[in-house]
Enzyme design. Structure first.
Site, PDB file in Angstrom:
ATOM      1  N   SER A  36      13.215   2.547   3.404  1.00 48.58           N
ATOM      2  CA  SER A  36      13.741   3.151   4.629  1.00 48.58           C
ATOM      3  C   SER A  36      14.195   2.022   5.563  1.00 48.58           C
ATOM      4  CB  SER A  36      12.644   3.989   5.297  1.00 48.58           C
ATOM      5  OG  SER A  36      11.588   3.148   5.746  1.00 48.58           O
ATOM      6  N   HIS A  42      12.715  -3.006   2.173  1.00 45.31           N
ATOM      7  CA  HIS A  42      12.183  -1.696   2.560  1.00 45.31           C
ATOM      8  C   HIS A  42      13.125  -0.616   2.079  1.00 45.31           C
ATOM      9  CE1 HIS A  42       9.072  -3.430   4.982  1.00 45.31           C
ATOM     10  NE2 HIS A  42       9.970  -4.228   5.524  1.00 45.31           N
ATOM     11  N   ASN A  80       7.930  -5.694  -0.728  1.00 45.81           N
ATOM     12  CA  ASN A  80       7.863  -4.521   0.143  1.00 45.81           C
ATOM     13  C   ASN A  80       6.381  -4.399   0.478  1.00 45.81           C
ATOM     14  OD1 ASN A  80       7.751  -2.120   1.465  1.00 45.81           O
ATOM     15  ND2 ASN A  80       9.028  -0.995   0.008  1.00 45.81           N
ATOM     16  N   HIS A  83       3.930  -4.517   9.197  1.00 49.61           N
ATOM     17  CA  HIS A  83       3.875  -4.402  10.654  1.00 49.61           C
ATOM     18  C   HIS A  83       2.562  -4.889  11.260  1.00 49.61           C
ATOM     19  CE1 HIS A  83       7.257  -1.969   9.504  1.00 49.61           C
ATOM     20  NE2 HIS A  83       6.479  -1.076   8.919  1.00 49.61           N
ATOM     21  N   PRO A  92       0.787  -1.225   0.000  1.00 54.32           N
ATOM     22  CA  PRO A  92       0.000   0.000   0.000  1.00 54.32           C
ATOM     23  C   PRO A  92       0.823   1.280   0.000  1.00 54.32           C
ATOM     24  CG  PRO A  92      -0.107  -1.074   2.132  1.00 54.32           C
ATOM     25  CD  PRO A  92       0.541  -2.047   1.187  1.00 54.32           C
ATOM     26  N   ASN A  93       0.345   2.216  -0.800  1.00 58.81           N
ATOM     27  CA  ASN A  93       0.865   3.586  -0.912  1.00 58.81           C
ATOM     28  C   ASN A  93       2.190   3.681  -1.660  1.00 58.81           C
ATOM     29  OD1 ASN A  93      -1.308   4.878   0.529  1.00 58.81           O
ATOM     30  ND2 ASN A  93      -0.507   3.895   2.363  1.00 58.81           N
ATOM     31  N   GLU A 111      12.337  -9.844   2.058  1.00 61.10           N
ATOM     32  CA  GLU A 111      11.666  -8.610   2.463  1.00 61.10           C
ATOM     33  C   GLU A 111      12.528  -7.408   2.060  1.00 61.10           C
ATOM     34  OE1 GLU A 111      11.738  -8.142   6.743  1.00 61.10           O
ATOM     35  OE2 GLU A 111       9.952  -6.862   6.705  1.00 61.10           O
ATOM     36  N   ALA A 145       3.025  -0.785   4.930  1.00 62.54           N
ATOM     37  CA  ALA A 145       2.589  -0.819   6.328  1.00 62.54           C
ATOM     38  C   ALA A 145       2.035  -2.195   6.740  1.00 62.54           C
ATOM     39  CB  ALA A 145       1.552   0.268   6.576  1.00 62.54           C
TER      40      ALA A 145
HETATM   41  O1  CA2 Z   1      10.530   1.815   3.918  1.00 64.74           O
HETATM   42  C1  CA2 Z   1       9.683   1.142   3.323  1.00 64.74           C
HETATM   43  O2  CA2 Z   1       9.854   0.689   2.205  1.00 64.74           O
HETATM   44  C2  CA2 Z   1       8.308   0.928   3.978  1.00 64.74           C
HETATM   45  O3  CA2 Z   1       7.867  -0.383   3.640  1.00 64.74           O
HETATM   46  C3  CA2 Z   1       7.384   1.960   3.397  1.00 64.74           C
HETATM   47  C4  CA2 Z   1       5.997   1.927   4.016  1.00 64.74           C
HETATM   48  C5  CA2 Z   1       6.085   2.004   5.542  1.00 64.74           C
HETATM   49  O4  CA2 Z   1       4.789   1.871   6.100  1.00 64.74           O
HETATM   50  C6  CA2 Z   1       6.993   0.920   6.092  1.00 64.74           C
HETATM   51  O5  CA2 Z   1       7.081   1.091   7.491  1.00 64.74           O
HETATM   52  C7  CA2 Z   1       8.387   1.017   5.490  1.00 64.74           C
HETATM   53  C8  CA2 Z   1       5.180   3.115   3.542  1.00 64.74           C
HETATM   54  C9  CA2 Z   1       5.003   3.143   2.062  1.00 64.74           C
HETATM   55  C10 CA2 Z   1       4.281   4.389   1.743  1.00 64.74           C
HETATM   56  O6  CA2 Z   1       4.989   5.031   0.733  1.00 64.74           O
HETATM   57  C11 CA2 Z   1       4.756   6.333   0.564  1.00 64.74           C
HETATM   58  C12 CA2 Z   1       5.423   6.908  -0.483  1.00 64.74           C
HETATM   59  C13 CA2 Z   1       5.265   8.241  -0.706  1.00 64.74           C
HETATM   60  C14 CA2 Z   1       4.425   8.993   0.085  1.00 64.74           C
HETATM   61  C15 CA2 Z   1       3.752   8.411   1.128  1.00 64.74           C
HETATM   62  C16 CA2 Z   1       3.921   7.069   1.367  1.00 64.74           C
END
Ligand code: CA2
Length: 146
Positions: free
Chosen positions: A102, A100, A74, A80, A12-13, A98, A77
């Site tokens: 970040s 990520h 990836n 978690h 997602p996102n 897996e 969210a």
């Molecule tokens: O660091 C990562 O790849 C995450 O999987 C990204 C997720 C986050 O919930 C994980 O904790 C770590 C969030 C992806 C959302 O991506 C966005 C991209 C641009 C703007 C807003 C969100």
């Protein structure tokens, strides 16, 4: 003989990458990451994104049924929160890595737990878009039994 694909699944996102929150996720879009992965992959690659948890589960099953070489995920969210993804990874034979962008372990405490990581063979995090390429290499090494 058909060469089996690596499946790269995005949750997602991640379709918003490069558009929002560049200070956390960078300016590279998911389409850019797909191009990078296709350039780096040594064989067929399936690259997908969904905002729906059950779709990620279905795609895990599909990768397994097709005898995919590996799944890179990836899960965003859902990483978690999703026991369904943990169960799916445990249920399939395909090795899962897996990824990520970040490093969730240095962010809010609610990101420190990873259900995906409990079952994945390996986790690559904190390397930005390059992490996908590192994960593709790791998938090739798993295949070679390294
Ligand atoms: O660091 C990562 O790849 C995450 O999987 C990204 C997720 C986050 O919930 C994980 O904790 C770590 C969030 C992806 C959302 O991506 C966005 C991209 C641009 C703007 C807003 C969100």
């Amino acid at each position: 003989m058909t060469t089996k694909a690596v499946h790269v699944l995005n949750g997602p996102n991640l379709d918003l990458l490069g558009v929002r929150e560049p200070e956390i996720y960078g300016t590279t879009t998911l389409a850019d990451i797909e191009v990078m992965c296709r350039d780096a992959a040594k064989g067929p690659l399936v690259f997908r994104q969904t905002n729906h948890e059950g779709m990620l589960v279905d795609w895990m099953h599909e990768a397994n049924a097709e005898g995919a070489k590996a799944v890179l995920i990836n899960a965003g969210a859902y990483t978690h929160t999703s026991i369904a993804l943990l169960d799916a990874i445990r249920a399939i034979r395909t090795p899962v890595i897996e990824v990520h962008l970040s490093d969730p372990s240095t962010r809010e405490t609610f990101r420190h737990l990873s259900y995906v990581g409990m079952a994945a063979k390996k986790t690559v995090q904190g390397l930005g878009a390059k992490g996908y390429i590192v994960a593709l290499d790791a998938a090739a090494q798993l295949e070679n039994g390294e």
